[in-house]
Scaffold this motif. Structure first.
Motif, PDB file in Angstrom:
ATOM      1  N   ASN A 145     -15.568  10.666  -6.324  1.00 49.60           N
ATOM      2  CA  ASN A 145     -14.464   9.747  -6.063  1.00 49.60           C
ATOM      3  C   ASN A 145     -14.720   8.456  -6.830  1.00 49.60           C
ATOM      4  O   ASN A 145     -15.754   7.811  -6.640  1.00 49.60           O
ATOM      5  CB  ASN A 145     -14.348   9.456  -4.566  1.00 49.60           C
ATOM      6  CG  ASN A 145     -13.587  10.549  -3.848  1.00 49.60           C
ATOM      7  OD1 ASN A 145     -12.377  10.660  -3.987  1.00 49.60           O
ATOM      8  ND2 ASN A 145     -14.288  11.376  -3.082  1.00 49.60           N
ATOM      9  N   SER A 186      -5.205   6.431  -1.683  1.00 47.86           N
ATOM     10  CA  SER A 186      -5.677   5.042  -1.489  1.00 47.86           C
ATOM     11  C   SER A 186      -5.134   4.127  -2.576  1.00 47.86           C
ATOM     12  O   SER A 186      -5.882   3.390  -3.227  1.00 47.86           O
ATOM     13  CB  SER A 186      -7.207   4.994  -1.470  1.00 47.86           C
ATOM     14  OG  SER A 186      -7.744   5.894  -0.535  1.00 47.86           O
ATOM     15  N   GLN A 187      -3.829   4.151  -2.780  1.00 47.82           N
ATOM     16  CA  GLN A 187      -3.231   3.338  -3.837  1.00 47.82           C
ATOM     17  C   GLN A 187      -2.837   1.965  -3.305  1.00 47.82           C
ATOM     18  O   GLN A 187      -2.073   1.845  -2.352  1.00 47.82           O
ATOM     19  CB  GLN A 187      -1.999   4.036  -4.416  1.00 47.82           C
ATOM     20  CG  GLN A 187      -2.351   5.326  -5.118  1.00 47.82           C
ATOM     21  CD  GLN A 187      -1.390   5.655  -6.238  1.00 47.82           C
ATOM     22  OE1 GLN A 187      -0.736   4.775  -6.796  1.00 47.82           O
ATOM     23  NE2 GLN A 187      -1.294   6.913  -6.582  1.00 47.82           N
ATOM     24  N   ASN A 188      -3.380   0.956  -3.934  1.00 40.73           N
ATOM     25  CA  ASN A 188      -3.101  -0.434  -3.582  1.00 40.73           C
ATOM     26  C   ASN A 188      -2.364  -1.100  -4.739  1.00 40.73           C
ATOM     27  O   ASN A 188      -2.820  -1.053  -5.878  1.00 40.73           O
ATOM     28  CB  ASN A 188      -4.409  -1.177  -3.317  1.00 40.73           C
ATOM     29  CG  ASN A 188      -5.243  -0.496  -2.249  1.00 40.73           C
ATOM     30  OD1 ASN A 188      -4.974  -0.612  -1.070  1.00 40.73           O
ATOM     31  ND2 ASN A 188      -6.263   0.252  -2.673  1.00 40.73           N
ATOM     32  N   LYS A 231       0.858  -1.182   0.000  1.00 36.40           N
ATOM     33  CA  LYS A 231       0.000   0.000   0.000  1.00 36.40           C
ATOM     34  C   LYS A 231       0.896   1.234   0.000  1.00 36.40           C
ATOM     35  O   LYS A 231       1.832   1.328   0.794  1.00 36.40           O
ATOM     36  CB  LYS A 231      -0.923   0.015   1.226  1.00 36.40           C
ATOM     37  CG  LYS A 231      -1.994  -1.072   1.188  1.00 36.40           C
ATOM     38  CD  LYS A 231      -2.913  -1.008   2.390  1.00 36.40           C
ATOM     39  CE  LYS A 231      -3.878   0.158   2.291  1.00 36.40           C
ATOM     40  NZ  LYS A 231      -4.931  -0.103   1.272  1.00 36.40           N
ATOM     41  N   TRP A 246     -13.096   4.699  -8.159  1.00 31.85           N
ATOM     42  CA  TRP A 246     -12.046   3.679  -8.025  1.00 31.85           C
ATOM     43  C   TRP A 246     -11.631   3.199  -9.407  1.00 31.85           C
ATOM     44  O   TRP A 246     -12.474   2.890 -10.247  1.00 31.85           O
ATOM     45  CB  TRP A 246     -12.541   2.504  -7.189  1.00 31.85           C
ATOM     46  CG  TRP A 246     -12.557   2.798  -5.730  1.00 31.85           C
ATOM     47  CD1 TRP A 246     -13.616   3.199  -4.973  1.00 31.85           C
ATOM     48  CD2 TRP A 246     -11.432   2.748  -4.844  1.00 31.85           C
ATOM     49  NE1 TRP A 246     -13.223   3.399  -3.671  1.00 31.85           N
ATOM     50  CE2 TRP A 246     -11.902   3.128  -3.562  1.00 31.85           C
ATOM     51  CE3 TRP A 246     -10.084   2.422  -5.005  1.00 31.85           C
ATOM     52  CZ2 TRP A 246     -11.064   3.179  -2.453  1.00 31.85           C
ATOM     53  CZ3 TRP A 246      -9.255   2.475  -3.897  1.00 31.85           C
ATOM     54  CH2 TRP A 246      -9.738   2.850  -2.639  1.00 31.85           C
ATOM     55  N   CYS A 247     -10.349   3.154  -9.649  1.00 28.84           N
ATOM     56  CA  CYS A 247      -9.807   2.736 -10.948  1.00 28.84           C
ATOM     57  C   CYS A 247      -8.866   1.552 -10.773  1.00 28.84           C
ATOM     58  O   CYS A 247      -8.240   1.384  -9.722  1.00 28.84           O
ATOM     59  CB  CYS A 247      -9.034   3.881 -11.604  1.00 28.84           C
ATOM     60  SG  CYS A 247     -10.038   5.328 -11.972  1.00 28.84           S
ATOM     61  N   LYS A 248      -8.742   0.764 -11.823  1.00 24.84           N
ATOM     62  CA  LYS A 248      -7.812  -0.363 -11.838  1.00 24.84           C
ATOM     63  C   LYS A 248      -7.130  -0.406 -13.199  1.00 24.84           C
ATOM     64  O   LYS A 248      -7.787  -0.225 -14.227  1.00 24.84           O
ATOM     65  CB  LYS A 248      -8.549  -1.685 -11.583  1.00 24.84           C
ATOM     66  CG  LYS A 248      -7.646  -2.913 -11.613  1.00 24.84           C
ATOM     67  CD  LYS A 248      -8.449  -4.186 -11.381  1.00 24.84           C
ATOM     68  CE  LYS A 248      -7.569  -5.421 -11.442  1.00 24.84           C
ATOM     69  NZ  LYS A 248      -8.347  -6.668 -11.240  1.00 24.84           N
ATOM     70  N   VAL A 295      -4.744  -0.498  -7.895  1.00 30.94           N
ATOM     71  CA  VAL A 295      -6.134  -0.112  -7.640  1.00 30.94           C
ATOM     72  C   VAL A 295      -6.075   1.176  -6.828  1.00 30.94           C
ATOM     73  O   VAL A 295      -5.499   1.202  -5.743  1.00 30.94           O
ATOM     74  CB  VAL A 295      -6.897  -1.215  -6.867  1.00 30.94           C
ATOM     75  CG1 VAL A 295      -8.326  -0.776  -6.600  1.00 30.94           C
ATOM     76  CG2 VAL A 295      -6.871  -2.519  -7.644  1.00 30.94           C
ATOM     77  N   PHE A 296      -6.664   2.253  -7.356  1.00 26.35           N
ATOM     78  CA  PHE A 296      -6.490   3.555  -6.726  1.00 26.35           C
ATOM     79  C   PHE A 296      -7.742   4.416  -6.891  1.00 26.35           C
ATOM     80  O   PHE A 296      -8.595   4.148  -7.739  1.00 26.35           O
ATOM     81  CB  PHE A 296      -5.276   4.278  -7.334  1.00 26.35           C
ATOM     82  CG  PHE A 296      -5.318   4.391  -8.835  1.00 26.35           C
ATOM     83  CD1 PHE A 296      -5.754   5.554  -9.444  1.00 26.35           C
ATOM     84  CD2 PHE A 296      -4.917   3.337  -9.639  1.00 26.35           C
ATOM     85  CE1 PHE A 296      -5.805   5.656 -10.831  1.00 26.35           C
ATOM     86  CE2 PHE A 296      -4.954   3.430 -11.031  1.00 26.35           C
ATOM     87  CZ  PHE A 296      -5.405   4.587 -11.625  1.00 26.35           C
ATOM     88  N   ARG A 297      -7.818   5.441  -6.066  1.00 24.46           N
ATOM     89  CA  ARG A 297      -8.984   6.322  -6.057  1.00 24.46           C
ATOM     90  C   ARG A 297      -8.624   7.642  -6.735  1.00 24.46           C
ATOM     91  O   ARG A 297      -7.574   8.217  -6.471  1.00 24.46           O
ATOM     92  CB  ARG A 297      -9.436   6.548  -4.615  1.00 24.46           C
ATOM     93  CG  ARG A 297     -10.673   7.397  -4.453  1.00 24.46           C
ATOM     94  CD  ARG A 297     -11.285   7.219  -3.063  1.00 24.46           C
ATOM     95  NE  ARG A 297     -10.325   7.382  -1.989  1.00 24.46           N
ATOM     96  CZ  ARG A 297     -10.044   8.550  -1.405  1.00 24.46           C
ATOM     97  NH1 ARG A 297     -10.640   9.653  -1.809  1.00 24.46           N
ATOM     98  NH2 ARG A 297      -9.177   8.610  -0.410  1.00 24.46           N
ATOM     99  N   GLU A 317     -10.051  11.558  -7.626  1.00 20.56           N
ATOM    100  CA  GLU A 317     -11.078  12.588  -7.472  1.00 20.56           C
ATOM    101  C   GLU A 317     -11.275  13.239  -8.827  1.00 20.56           C
ATOM    102  O   GLU A 317     -10.356  13.845  -9.384  1.00 20.56           O
ATOM    103  CB  GLU A 317     -10.647  13.636  -6.441  1.00 20.56           C
ATOM    104  CG  GLU A 317     -11.726  14.691  -6.209  1.00 20.56           C
ATOM    105  CD  GLU A 317     -11.314  15.744  -5.194  1.00 20.56           C
ATOM    106  OE1 GLU A 317     -11.278  16.926  -5.574  1.00 20.56           O
ATOM    107  OE2 GLU A 317     -11.037  15.370  -4.044  1.00 20.56           O
TER     108      GLU A 317
END
Length: 209
Positions: free
Chosen positions: A159, A130-132, A116, A161-163, A149-151, A153
């Protein structure tokens, strides 16, 4: 128009895609963060096809950016008292991902992520919290996959969520990798280096260009 006429026509006939092009036209093209937030705000197959044709397939604007070689960031040369190898480097990348199998290193906590992101020196980390990071071996060959996987704005304050799905290949020097991804019609080429990693896998430092 001679090269991408159908893509342009379809995009401008769609309100969402047309709004995306209009919003991008108002942004300084050097501002990658603002551009990316805008693209995600209006993300669609039509805008992807538009970018793929104009920017990637035909390079209408004649872009020629390459990965910078300066500054050279030295990769971690040893880990747990042994010389760094490509297998060890892959194990560090995979980190704590559950089901990492034979590639897992001792100390792997088997979480739902490899790592993370807690901080970064790139402004993108302030805009995309929130980057995973998920690293895992490919089913065939020696390459790996990277799914961040990250958020994001959006420009209208939502907000989302993208992958993304990157191909990862080891470079000649252990601890260095080449990443590639087709993201909204544009290929990204990145050079990653493992700079440091705690022996208990509690933290890792990556550099990318």
């Amino acid at each position: 128009i001679t090269k991408c006429g159908p893509c342009i026509t379809k995009c401008l006939a769609d309100e969402n895609c047309k709004a995306c092009i209009s919003a991008l036209d108002k942004i300084d093209t050097r501002d990658q963060v603002a551009s990316y937030r805008t693209v995600v705000s209006y993300e669609s197959e039509l805008s992807r096809d538009f970018s793929l044709c104009i920017l990637q397939k035909n390079n209408i604007f004649g872009c020629s950016a390459t990965v910078p070689k300066i500054p050279y960031v030295k990769p971690l040369s040893s880990f747990r008292g042994k010389e760094m190898s490509k297998d060890t480097a892959k194990g560090i990348m995979i980190g704590h991902l559950e089901g990492c199998g034979d590639a897992a290193l001792e100390g792997c906590r088997e979480l739902d992520v490899s790592w993370k992101v807690t901080c970064g020196a790139n402004v993108a980390y302030d805009q995309f919290p929130s980057q995973n990071q998920l690293f895992y071996p490919s089913a065939k060959g020696d390459s790996m996959w990277y799914d961040p996987v990250f958020r994001v704005e959006t420009i209208d304050k939502r907000n989302v969520w993208c992958k993304r799905h990157y191909r990862v290949r080891s470079e000649k020097v252990p601890g260095t990798f080449r990443f590639s991804v087709l993201d909204n019609g544009v290929t990204s080429d990145e050079f990653w280096t493992i700079v440091d990693c705690a022996e208990d896998l509690s933290r890792v430092v990556f550099h990318y260009a």
